[in-house]
Design an enzyme around this catalytic site. Structure first.
Site, PDB file in Angstrom:
ATOM      1  N   THR A   1      -8.108   7.033  -6.370  1.00 32.06           N
ATOM      2  CA  THR A   1      -6.876   6.648  -7.058  1.00 32.06           C
ATOM      3  C   THR A   1      -6.407   5.305  -6.515  1.00 32.06           C
ATOM      4  OG1 THR A   1      -6.229   8.965  -7.309  1.00 32.06           O
ATOM      5  CG2 THR A   1      -4.476   7.322  -7.501  1.00 32.06           C
TER       6      THR A   1
ATOM      7  N   ALA B   1      -8.201   1.969  -0.283  1.00 27.00           N
ATOM      8  CA  ALA B   1      -7.498   2.227   0.971  1.00 27.00           C
ATOM      9  C   ALA B   1      -6.360   1.227   1.107  1.00 27.00           C
ATOM     10  CB  ALA B   1      -8.443   2.115   2.161  1.00 27.00           C
ATOM     11  N   ASP B   2      -5.320   1.631   1.811  1.00 24.68           N
ATOM     12  CA  ASP B   2      -4.167   0.754   2.028  1.00 24.68           C
ATOM     13  C   ASP B   2      -4.334  -0.113   3.270  1.00 24.68           C
ATOM     14  OD1 ASP B   2      -2.531   1.730  -0.208  1.00 24.68           O
ATOM     15  OD2 ASP B   2      -2.516   3.605   0.916  1.00 24.68           O
TER      16      ASP B   2
ATOM     17  N   LYS C   1      -4.384   5.855   3.891  1.00 23.22           N
ATOM     18  CA  LYS C   1      -4.379   5.999   2.438  1.00 23.22           C
ATOM     19  C   LYS C   1      -3.181   6.839   2.038  1.00 23.22           C
ATOM     20  CE  LYS C   1      -8.251   7.351   0.639  1.00 23.22           C
ATOM     21  NZ  LYS C   1      -7.929   6.529  -0.578  1.00 23.22           N
ATOM     22  N   GLY C   2      -2.873   6.808   0.768  1.00 22.14           N
ATOM     23  CA  GLY C   2      -1.778   7.631   0.275  1.00 22.14           C
ATOM     24  C   GLY C   2      -0.624   6.856  -0.306  1.00 22.14           C
TER      25      GLY C   2
ATOM     26  N   GLU D   1      -7.423  13.265  -2.251  1.00 23.05           N
ATOM     27  CA  GLU D   1      -8.417  12.258  -1.855  1.00 23.05           C
ATOM     28  C   GLU D   1      -9.199  12.720  -0.628  1.00 23.05           C
ATOM     29  OE1 GLU D   1      -6.300   8.118  -3.397  1.00 23.05           O
ATOM     30  OE2 GLU D   1      -5.833   8.885  -1.410  1.00 23.05           O
TER      31      GLU D   1
ATOM     32  N   LYS E   1      -6.530  -5.948   3.049  1.00 23.57           N
ATOM     33  CA  LYS E   1      -6.399  -4.582   3.579  1.00 23.57           C
ATOM     34  C   LYS E   1      -7.040  -4.414   4.959  1.00 23.57           C
ATOM     35  CE  LYS E   1      -4.451  -3.387  -0.274  1.00 23.57           C
ATOM     36  NZ  LYS E   1      -5.053  -2.430  -1.207  1.00 23.57           N
TER      37      LYS E   1
END
Length: 225
Positions: A25, A83-84, A94-95, A103, A121
């Protein structure tokens, strides 16, 4: 130049006929999904997909991809996700999109996990991006207060002035840590708290990192950089 698109489309090259594919996502893996749908449509690629969120499911079905429940597959060959934040050890946060639990479950069921990111990132230490903690609604105020007292700088996630709910019906409290010096220790500490469903710390779960930049996509294998 769209570096997210470069990374996302590169990841689609790892998918072969007959695979079961986990679809992540986010804004980078969006381009992977678009590319896979194009290959299905134009090249006759045959794949089964498992989605990590209602948003990804909706997109995939609109594009003609076959989406299956995680419970309906024995395993996943490859999962592609964004990924953040990612450090040099391929650990990440992540999230940001609120799908961290699903995930992580899809990644756990996968033989190989590929993350697609752009250069922005990459970090030396995790923590600059707020760490999402998924919690049960029943006790969220107590958990929030505990995080506040612990100095974790919590913020209850809201969308349009309403508490954000995950696909699993949980809330998310984002911890603004700045720097997480020992992610393994901190991860265990958080997950041991009653009412915490899971956290957005993904440790030792990723095999391949694809980084999009102005010169193209760089593919990095864990422990083989």
């Amino acid at each position: 130049m769209n570096t997210k698109k470069i990374a996302g489309e590169k990841a689609a090259e790892f998918i072969e006929n007959g695979m079961t594919v986990g679809l992540g996502t986010g804004s980078t893996v969006y381009y992977t999904i678009m590319k896979l749908a194009e290959r299905v449509r134009k090249d006759g690629l045959k794949i089964r997909c498992v989605s990590t969120s209602s948003k990804t499911t909706k997109l995939g079905e609109q594009l003609g991809l076959e989406i299956f429940s995680l419970n309906d597959v024995d395993y996943i060959d490859v999962t592609i996700d964004g990924a953040d934040e990612v450090d040099k050890n391929f650990n990440g946060i992540k999230g940001g999109g609120g799908a961290l639990l699903y995930e992580k479950l899809v990644a756990f069921a996968s033989k190989k996990v590929i993350w697609v990111i752009d250069n922005s990132k990459k970090v030396n230490k995790l923590g600059k991006f707020p760490l999402p903690v998924e919690v049960v609604p029943y006790a969220y105020t107590h958990l929030f207060n505990f995080f506040m007292e612990s100095g974790f700088n919590p913020v209850l996630r809201e969308i349009d002035e309403e508490i954000f709910k995950t696909d699993g019906g949980h809330y998310i409290i984002d911890l603004h840590m700045g720097v997480i010096d020992n992610p393994y220790e901190f991860s265990l500490k958080l997950k041991d708290i009653p009412g915490v469903v899971d956290i957005g710390m993904f440790l030792d779960m990723t095999d391949v990192l694809i980084v999009g930049n102005e010169d193209g996509a760089i593919v990095k294998l864990k422990n083989k950089e």
